[in-house]
Design a protein around this motif. Structure first.
Motif: not given
Length: 351
Positions: A53-54, A58-60, A81, A123
Motif C-alpha cells: 500500500d505504501y 492509500q490504505t487497502f 503486505e 517503512q
C-alpha cells in the motif's frame, strides 16, 4: 506434508513506467497463469495476493486488485503486505488443509508514481531509521562496504555479476535492463552511493507475476508439466541493520537448510539479489557452487517489480524445470532491507 505442484505461471514485462493500473496489467497475467494450468477460474479454491500500500499511497489499495481475479461469485482470498512469494507460501499452506485442490498466488507493484528513496524510509523504524532517511540504496551501500572491507567481494566482481545479469536478460522478454557492456566499461561509471554504481542497483520497475498451484491428484488430472515443490521455508532476522552481520545472511542459510537445498545437486538458482553484491552473499548462504546456473533470467538486476520480484524468481525457476530441462531448481525471495527476511523454495520435475 501433501505434495504440491506449480501448474501455471505468468509474468508481465517489467516497465519503468507502466501506463496501465495494477488491476489492468494484472488481469492478463492472472488469466495466462490459469490458462497455462489448464484450469477454470471458478475452480480456484483460494487466492492470495502480495502488494504494498505504501507504493499506491492509500490504505487497502490491494482490494482493487481483486478486480483482476474476479471476485464474483464470492471467492476465498487473503493478502500479505509482502512479496508475492509469501502469498505463494500462504497458498501452499492452505492447500495442505486438503479441502481444496487449486490455489492462485500473485504479486504486483507500481514503483514509478513515487520516489523509492522517500517512500521506503517510512517503512523503517520511525524513531531511529526513518529520520535518517535510511533508504534501500544507502543501506545496501553500507552492506557492500562491509563486504568489501571484509574481503568477501571486490568492485570488479560486483561489476562482473551485473554484466552477466544483463547478458542473461537479453533473451528474457520480461526484462527491463539488458546489455553487453563488460566489467571494465561498467567500472568507468561514477558512483551513485559509494561503493555502488548504477549497474549495482536494481531498476525501478512496474510489473506483476502469478502462479497457480495444485495438489498431486489435481496436478496429474490437469496434465501438462507439473513442477513439484519439494521444500519451502522462510526465516527472519532483526529489523535493525545494526543488530545483524550484514556480510552474511543467516536467515537465508537457515531457510535453505530447512527447505533441503543441499539434499541433491542444484541445476538452476533464481535468487533475489536486488543489488549486485548480494548475489555473492546468497550463493554462500545457500551453498551454491560455480556449476550452478544463477539467475539465467537476469534476476532482479534486470527486472525489479517490487512485491512481485520474489514470486518471479519462483516462476523463472519453475520455467527452467518445465521448459528448459533443469531437474532441480532453487528459488529465493527476500523482504526488508539488506536481506532481512528470506524465503527459499526447492523445485523438481517429474523425472
Amino acid at each position: 506434508m501433501a505434495d504440491i505442484a506449480i501448474v501455471g505461471y505468468a509474468q508481465s514485462p517489467s516497465l519503468r513506467q507502466a501506463e496501465l493500473t495494477e488491476p489492468q496489467f494484472l488481469f492478463p497475467v492472472i488469466t495466462e497463469a490459469i490458462e497455462r494450468a489448464g484450469a477454470a477460474r471458478r475452480d480456484i479454491g483460494f487466492t492470495c495476493a502480495g502488494s504494498c500500500d505504501y507504493l499506491s499511497g492509500q490504505t487497502f489499495a490491494f482490494v482493487s486488485n481483486l478486480e483482476a481475479v474476479g471476485a464474483w461469485p464470492p471467492i476465498s482470498e487473503s493478502h500479505v503486505e509482502m512479496d508475492g512469494a509469501w502469498a505463494l507460501y500462504e497458498a501452499w499452506v492452505r492447500l495442505q488443509h486438503g479441502d481444496i485442490d487449486l490455489a492462485l498466488a500473485f504479486g504486483s507493484g507500481k514503483s514509478s508514481p513515487g520516489l523509492p528513496s522517500e517512500i521506503y524510509p517510512l517503512q523503517m523504524d520511525p524513531y531511529t531509521l526513518t529520520p535518517l532517511g535510511a533508504d534501500p540504496v544507502s543501506l545496501a551501500a553500507l552492506q557492500a562496504r562491509a563486504m568489501l572491507d571484509k574481503g568477501t567481494i571486490t568492485e570488479r566482481e560486483m561489476a562482473e555479476i551485473a554484466a552477466r545479469s544483463r547478458r542473461n536478460a537479453a533473451n528474457n522478454p520480461y526484462a527491463q535492463v539488458r546489455g553487453s557492456a563488460d566489467a571494465d566499461t561498467l567500472l568507468k561509471e561514477p558512483y551513485v552511493t559509494a561503493p555502488l554504481r548504477k549497474h549495482d542497483l536494481p531498476p525501478i520497475s512496474d510489473g506483476a507475476c502469478a502462479v497457480v498451484m495444485a495438489t498431486a491428484d489435481k496436478a496429474r488430472a490437469l496434465g501438462g508439466t507439473p513442477v513439484w515443490i519439494r521444500g519451502i521455508d522462510h526465516r527472519v532476522e532483526p529489523h535493525q541493520p545494526g543488530m545483524r552481520d550484514l556480510t552474511e545472511s543467516l536467515s537465508t542459510r537457515q531457510a535453505g537448510t530447512h527447505a533441503g537445498v543441499n539434499g541433491a545437486p542444484v541445476d538452476v538458482a533464481e535468487v533475489s539479489a536486488t543489488f549486485s553484491h548480494q548475489e555473492r552473499l546468497l550463493r554462500e548462504a545457500l551453498g551454491l557452487g560455480d556449476d550452478v546456473d544463477v539467475n539465467p533470467s537476469g534476476g532482479a538486476l534486470a527486472a525489479n517489480p517490487v512485491m512481485a520480484v520474489g514470486l518471479a524468481r519462483i516462476a523463472e525457476a519453475a520455467r527452467a524445470v518445465a521448459e528448459r530441462g533443469a531437474h532441480r531448481a532453487v528459488a529465493h525471495a527476500t523482504s526488508g532491507q539488506c536481506l532481512q527476511q528470506n524465503l527459499v523454495c526447492v523445485l523438481v520435475g517429474d523425472a
